[in-house]
Design an enzyme around this catalytic site. Structure first.
Site, mmCIF file in Angstrom:
data_model
loop_
_atom_site.group_PDB
_atom_site.id
_atom_site.type_symbol
_atom_site.label_atom_id
_atom_site.label_comp_id
_atom_site.label_asym_id
_atom_site.label_seq_id
_atom_site.Cartn_x
_atom_site.Cartn_y
_atom_site.Cartn_z
ATOM 1 N N ASP A 149 -29.523 30.870 30.184
ATOM 2 C CA ASP A 149 -27.778 30.679 29.410
ATOM 3 C C ASP A 149 -26.188 30.139 30.682
ATOM 4 O O ASP A 149 -26.803 29.293 31.124
ATOM 5 C CB ASP A 149 -26.978 32.520 29.287
ATOM 6 C CG ASP A 149 -26.614 33.014 27.772
ATOM 7 O OD1 ASP A 149 -24.613 32.362 28.336
ATOM 8 O OD2 ASP A 149 -26.947 33.255 27.395
ATOM 9 N N HIS A 196 -20.791 34.968 28.977
ATOM 10 C CA HIS A 196 -21.672 34.604 28.441
ATOM 11 C C HIS A 196 -22.747 35.677 28.312
ATOM 12 O O HIS A 196 -23.643 36.456 28.145
ATOM 13 C CB HIS A 196 -21.888 33.096 27.201
ATOM 14 C CG HIS A 196 -22.395 33.518 26.197
ATOM 15 N ND1 HIS A 196 -23.617 33.417 26.122
ATOM 16 C CD2 HIS A 196 -22.855 33.738 24.822
ATOM 17 C CE1 HIS A 196 -24.481 33.676 24.739
ATOM 18 N NE2 HIS A 196 -23.645 33.670 24.003
ATOM 19 N N SER A 370 -26.574 36.134 19.443
ATOM 20 C CA SER A 370 -26.690 36.297 20.473
ATOM 21 C C SER A 370 -26.870 37.633 20.952
ATOM 22 O O SER A 370 -27.809 37.652 22.411
ATOM 23 C CB SER A 370 -25.885 35.758 21.683
ATOM 24 O OG SER A 370 -25.356 33.963 21.272
#
Length: 429
Positions: A149, A196, A370
């Site tokens: 990520d 994120h 996600s």
């Protein structure tokens, strides 16, 4: 300038953000994706010294060769002169070139993950200590999870504090490596300057802590501060994980829609099929990914060790047994009863962050596949740990089947997700 991975911050100035909400499905459409006109990702299938590289370089007008910043020499990124060689012709002719039978190549491309709000949610200054991050010696008593990520914000407080997988003891060791690698900047500092990856990690660790599952996290940074990544970074990241046999699960909360040859990445995932399950998000456009023009990758790869995750909304109610009602496909979630294996809640993952001094820092509510995938990763980890406690070893395909066997079934969702299977946040009473 990036801060060194070994440094833990002492915050003397803190900006405490108000509660915020981030929905991946509200991001830019179409996604920002594009093919390179002068770069080829290359993998050697046989020893390099048996390949006539000089001849290949001349024919394809290769001007530069790069290697993964951490990893072996079987992967390279070739830059060609686009004025002398057409990129598509170069890729297609690579395997046909005399002496190049041991080389495979895919066209380089770039894509992004959704914006995750204000990075860090805090103001940092230059006052920090020289304390090393804490890593955990590896053993079979914990589930080891790699997260590819944007990295992880290790300045925030995490529970437990000791949860980083120690890669300095593994065969993937690179110079200065402690836990994971940054393939964006080519160093050992996996700090998340986007958010994120931190949010994905927080969902996984929250769930595993709640369930009492021991774990270690291996953070891998493949996307930069703007969420931008590339096929090359992804290939290097997956190859890095492949070299660490202790990793049982990879969380892959990213994806793209470029219908271009991706044989190298698919090959790496295939080679992990006896050891590692890839939990992949399916995207947030509300598109049918069973249709060729909307194919989503890597969630749509046919490999048996990929578990593709979509998103549902509603509060499930039991009809009988494991059959439920009162749910629907989340409007922002991609769907596809062929390509998407299971759905998890799409909305409202409430996350609370604190400073390392236990002061309030940031509350955020995130939505998107996600985060659906992160929840499913935690469920897979729990099933894996339970299997180990019974003395059973599960290959990824069987682990995937076990996860799906614990799902609830919704007739309303059978036209959107394979078998109408869902994984809720909590058991349905």
């Amino acid at each position: 300038m990036k801060l060194n991975f070994f440094l833990l911050v002492v915050l003397s100035t803190i900006l405490v953000c108000c509660d915020s909400s981030i929905d991946e499905s509200s991001q830019q459409v179409p996604p920002n994706e594009y093919l390179s006109d002068n770069q080829i990702v290359v993998r050697y299938k046989i020893p390099k010294d048996s390949i006539n590289l000089d001849s290949i370089f001349r024919v394809l007008h290769v001007t530069e060769v790069s290697r993964c910043s951490c990893g072996d020499e079987t992967l390279e990124l070739w830059t060609i002169d686009p004025g002398s060689t057409n990129i598509e012709d170069a890729v297609s002719s690579l395997s046909e070139e005399e002496g190049a039978e041991g080389v495979e190549g895919d066209r380089q491309f770039h894509f992004e993950i959704p914006n995750a709000g204000n990075p860090n949610g805090q103001i940092l200054n230059d006052n920090f200590t020289q304390n090393d991050i804490t890593v955990v010696d590896n053993s079979e008593s914990k589930v080891d999870i790699a997260i590819i990520d944007t990295g992880i914000d290790y300045y925030r407080k995490w529970e437990p504090d000791l949860f980083f997988f120690r890669t300095s003891n593994s065969i993937s060791y690179c110079d200065g490596e402690v836990s994971g690698w940054d393939f964006v900047n080519g160093d050992n500092d996996v700090f998340d300057d986007h958010n994120h990856g931190t949010y994905v990690t927080k969902i996984i660790t929250n769930e595993l802590n709640k369930r009492g599952i021991g774990f270690r996290i291996l953070p891998i940074k493949a996307f930069d501060s703007l969420g931008k990544g590339s096929y090359w970074n992804l290939v290097c990241s997956m190859n890095y994980v492949k070299k660490i046999p202790q990793i049982s699960i990879v969380n892959a909360s990213f994806g793209h829609y470029l219908d271009v040859k991706q044989d190298i990445l698919k090959g790496l995932i295939q080679e992990m099929s006896q050891n590692t399950l890839i939990v992949s998000s399916s995207g947030n456009r509300g598109w049918n990914t069973d249709q060729e023009r909307y194919f989503h990758y890597p969630s749509g790869y046919p490999e048996v060790n990929i578990l593709s995750t979509g998103g549902f909304s509603g509060i499930p109610e039991i009809i009988e047994g494991n059959k439920i009602t009162n749910v629907e496909r989340a409007s922002g979630s991609n769907f596809g009863p062929i390509n998407i294996d299971v759905a998890a809640p799409f909305y409202d993952y409430a996350l609370e962050f604190k400073t390392r001094e236990d002061r309030p820092l940031l509350n955020v509510n995130v939505s998107g596949t996600s985060y659906s995938a992160a929840l499913v990763t935690a469920n897979v980890a729990e099933i894996l740990q339970e299997s180990r406690e019974r003395g059973e070893f599960q290959i990824p395909e069987t682990l995937k089947e076990l996860l799906l066997s614990t799902s609830y079934i919704s007739d309303e969702l059978k036209s959107f997700f394979k078998g109408g299977k869902i994984i809720p946040k909590n058991p349905i009473e």
